[in-house]
Motif scaffolding. Structure first.
Motif, mmCIF file in Angstrom:
data_model
loop_
_atom_site.group_PDB
_atom_site.id
_atom_site.type_symbol
_atom_site.label_atom_id
_atom_site.label_comp_id
_atom_site.label_asym_id
_atom_site.label_seq_id
_atom_site.Cartn_x
_atom_site.Cartn_y
_atom_site.Cartn_z
ATOM 1 N N ILE A 2 -15.079 8.931 32.692
ATOM 2 C CA ILE A 2 -15.102 7.488 32.438
ATOM 3 C C ILE A 2 -15.047 6.784 33.788
ATOM 4 C CG2 ILE A 2 -13.859 5.557 31.389
ATOM 5 C CD1 ILE A 2 -12.707 7.740 29.420
ATOM 6 N N PRO A 3 -16.011 5.935 34.107
ATOM 7 C CA PRO A 3 -16.021 5.283 35.425
ATOM 8 C C PRO A 3 -14.746 4.482 35.685
ATOM 9 C CG PRO A 3 -18.114 4.976 34.308
ATOM 10 C CD PRO A 3 -17.183 5.562 33.300
ATOM 11 N N ARG A 4 -14.244 4.603 36.902
ATOM 12 C CA ARG A 4 -12.996 3.948 37.285
ATOM 13 C C ARG A 4 -13.255 2.688 38.117
ATOM 14 N NH1 ARG A 4 -12.205 8.665 34.437
ATOM 15 N NH2 ARG A 4 -10.005 9.267 34.428
ATOM 16 N N PRO A 5 -12.262 1.783 38.157
ATOM 17 C CA PRO A 5 -12.421 0.554 38.944
ATOM 18 C C PRO A 5 -12.697 0.805 40.422
ATOM 19 C CG PRO A 5 -10.552 0.349 37.451
ATOM 20 C CD PRO A 5 -11.012 1.780 37.368
ATOM 21 N N GLU A 6 -12.086 1.861 40.996
ATOM 22 C CA GLU A 6 -12.312 2.116 42.423
ATOM 23 C C GLU A 6 -13.757 2.513 42.698
ATOM 24 O OE1 GLU A 6 -9.831 5.606 40.730
ATOM 25 O OE2 GLU A 6 -9.872 3.407 40.596
ATOM 26 N N THR A 7 -14.427 3.109 41.703
ATOM 27 C CA THR A 7 -15.843 3.435 41.878
ATOM 28 C C THR A 7 -16.687 2.162 41.861
ATOM 29 O OG1 THR A 7 -15.416 5.556 40.794
ATOM 30 C CG2 THR A 7 -17.716 4.930 41.089
ATOM 31 N N GLU A 8 -16.268 1.170 41.078
ATOM 32 C CA GLU A 8 -16.922 -0.141 41.136
ATOM 33 C C GLU A 8 -16.822 -0.731 42.542
ATOM 34 O OE1 GLU A 8 -15.152 -2.568 38.023
ATOM 35 O OE2 GLU A 8 -17.013 -2.377 36.876
ATOM 36 N N GLU A 9 -15.659 -0.537 43.169
ATOM 37 C CA GLU A 9 -15.466 -1.046 44.522
ATOM 38 C C GLU A 9 -16.378 -0.330 45.512
ATOM 39 O OE1 GLU A 9 -11.341 -1.831 45.763
ATOM 40 O OE2 GLU A 9 -10.759 -1.243 43.733
ATOM 41 N N LEU A 10 -16.560 0.973 45.328
ATOM 42 C CA LEU A 10 -17.473 1.728 46.186
ATOM 43 C C LEU A 10 -18.898 1.211 46.025
ATOM 44 C CD1 LEU A 10 -18.138 4.163 48.048
ATOM 45 C CD2 LEU A 10 -18.343 5.553 45.965
ATOM 46 N N VAL A 11 -19.320 1.015 44.790
ATOM 47 C CA VAL A 11 -20.671 0.507 44.522
ATOM 48 C C VAL A 11 -20.853 -0.874 45.151
ATOM 49 C CG1 VAL A 11 -22.180 -0.333 42.687
ATOM 50 C CG2 VAL A 11 -21.037 1.871 42.434
ATOM 51 N N ASP A 12 -19.852 -1.712 45.015
ATOM 52 C CA ASP A 12 -19.929 -3.065 45.583
ATOM 53 C C ASP A 12 -20.062 -3.012 47.098
ATOM 54 O OD1 ASP A 12 -19.612 -6.022 44.996
ATOM 55 O OD2 ASP A 12 -17.967 -5.755 46.414
ATOM 56 N N TRP A 13 -19.339 -2.093 47.730
ATOM 57 C CA TRP A 13 -19.424 -1.916 49.187
ATOM 58 C C TRP A 13 -20.837 -1.503 49.590
ATOM 59 C CZ3 TRP A 13 -16.448 2.388 52.328
ATOM 60 C CH2 TRP A 13 -16.510 2.080 53.692
ATOM 61 N N SER A 25 -22.082 10.111 34.640
ATOM 62 C CA SER A 25 -22.665 9.162 33.692
ATOM 63 C C SER A 25 -23.840 8.392 34.281
ATOM 64 C CB SER A 25 -21.608 8.159 33.230
ATOM 65 O OG SER A 25 -21.184 7.349 34.322
ATOM 66 N N GLY A 26 -24.058 8.547 35.583
ATOM 67 C CA GLY A 26 -25.109 7.770 36.247
ATOM 68 C C GLY A 26 -24.632 6.400 36.666
ATOM 69 N N CYS A 27 -23.324 6.155 36.603
ATOM 70 C CA CYS A 27 -22.818 4.798 36.846
ATOM 71 C C CYS A 27 -23.193 4.279 38.234
ATOM 72 C CB CYS A 27 -21.315 4.739 36.632
ATOM 73 S SG CYS A 27 -20.310 5.817 37.680
ATOM 74 N N ILE A 28 -23.083 5.121 39.266
ATOM 75 C CA ILE A 28 -23.389 4.659 40.618
ATOM 76 C C ILE A 28 -24.888 4.410 40.777
ATOM 77 C CG2 ILE A 28 -23.436 5.342 43.052
ATOM 78 C CD1 ILE A 28 -20.778 6.765 42.604
ATOM 79 N N SER A 29 -25.693 5.387 40.376
ATOM 80 C CA SER A 29 -27.136 5.265 40.592
ATOM 81 C C SER A 29 -27.748 4.139 39.761
ATOM 82 C CB SER A 29 -27.836 6.595 40.295
ATOM 83 O OG SER A 29 -27.490 7.083 39.030
ATOM 84 N N VAL A 30 -27.294 3.978 38.522
ATOM 85 C CA VAL A 30 -27.839 2.913 37.657
ATOM 86 C C VAL A 30 -27.507 1.537 38.231
ATOM 87 C CG1 VAL A 30 -27.605 1.792 35.404
ATOM 88 C CG2 VAL A 30 -27.899 4.272 35.540
ATOM 89 N N ILE A 31 -26.273 1.343 38.647
ATOM 90 C CA ILE A 31 -25.879 0.036 39.179
ATOM 91 C C ILE A 31 -26.610 -0.266 40.478
ATOM 92 C CG2 ILE A 31 -23.962 -1.352 40.043
ATOM 93 C CD1 ILE A 31 -23.975 -0.782 36.976
ATOM 94 N N LEU A 32 -26.746 0.746 41.344
ATOM 95 C CA LEU A 32 -27.441 0.510 42.611
ATOM 96 C C LEU A 32 -28.910 0.165 42.386
ATOM 97 C CD1 LEU A 32 -25.880 3.252 44.904
ATOM 98 C CD2 LEU A 32 -25.393 0.798 44.888
#
Length: 281
Positions: free
Chosen positions: A93-104, A123-130
């Motif tokens: 399950i994607p965590r808030p700190e990973t959101e911070e990494l993506v935002d950076w 889940s692809g959370c980083i690649s999809v958001i980027l």
């Protein structure tokens, strides 16, 4: 039963798993998902009677929660960086700190780079958001798990993003492809840290995506850094989410491999959780 009374039942029934604020947040997430309302709509409808079907669905969610299963897995979805993602037992399950990494990454890279590889995509959370936020990026995503790649592909389709998925074990993977950016949130929790992990995580999320041996806890950082040395273009970026307890050792790996402009970043909790490094120009 109205919404307010069911919220109280959630808080009471889940007190052994979550404090009142967490249980209330879980109820809100469940109700918003099942009733198909917004947060603000839910707040002004607390006295509204629930239909028989909606009540049954929300009670089923509660029963699942009482078994320790995370609400995101029960609902089969979550929201990450403002976008919907499907979730099951094959992915973290994607965590808030990973959101911070993506935002950076989004703020640092902007439109300066063209290609990126997400290693251990889950889940692809980083690649999809980027891809969604930097649409000109050519995005590839790698994972060893077929189940994870299936969910990641569904999330790419759900969010109308085109991503090249690669099934491989980064510990035994070589490629001649070149990238401007490599990002990874690899397994980094040591076995000795299991006592600090919530029981619902231990019981319901994939251990291969979470844990590493106490003897070689930075095995993935070492392997990914070696891969990055070979496969990053000049002036390339390497981004990691890291174990807060091993930030110094992770820095040492990057320094020993002659990465430049290394930057350590704290998350919103003040923990050292992210690193950016650059390749030689």
């Amino acid at each position: 039963m109205n919404i307010k009374d069911l919220e109280k039942e959630y808080i009471q029934s889940l007190k052994h798993f979550y404090d009142a604020a967490e249980a209330k947040a879980i109820f809100n997430l469940s109700a918003i998902s099942i009733l198909k309302v917004t947060q603000s709509e839910l707040l002004v409808q607390k006295d509204k009677l629930l239909s028989e079907n909606h009540l049954k669905e929300l009670i089923n969610v509660l029963n699942g929660l009482k078994s320790g299963k995370p609400v995101q897995q029960i609902l089969g979805k979550t929201i990450f960086y403002g976008l919907p993602l499907r979730i099951n037992e094959d992915v973290l399950i994607p965590r808030p700190e990973t959101e911070e990494l993506v935002d950076w990454i989004i703020k640092e890279v902007k439109d300066k780079k063209k290609t990126i590889l997400d290693i251990g995509t889950g889940s692809g959370c980083i690649s999809v958001i980027l891809k969604k936020n930097l649409p000109n990026l050519d995005v590839s995503a790698l994972d060893i798990s077929q189940g994870a790649l299936k969910i990641a592909a569904e999330n790419a389709k759900l969010n109308e993003t085109e991503i090249n998925f690669i099934e491989a074990d980064i510990l035994n993977y070589s490629s001649n492809d070149k990238y401007d950016i490599i990002v990874s949130n690899p397994p980094y929790i040591r076995e000795l840290e299991k006592a600090d992990i919530h029981e619902n995580v231990l019981s319901h999320e994939p251990h291969t995506a979470l844990f590493v041996s106490d003897e070689n806890p930075l095995i993935f950082y070492d392997a990914i850094s070696d891969f990055a040395i070979k496969n990053l273009n000049p002036n390339g970026y390497l981004f990691f989410e890291i174990n807060e307890h091993l930030w110094s050792e992770t820095l040492d790996i990057l320094i020993a491999k002659h990465f430049k402009n290394i930057e350590l970043k704290k998350d919103m909790q003040g923990k050292d959780r992210m690193i950016m490094a650059r390749t030689n120009p």
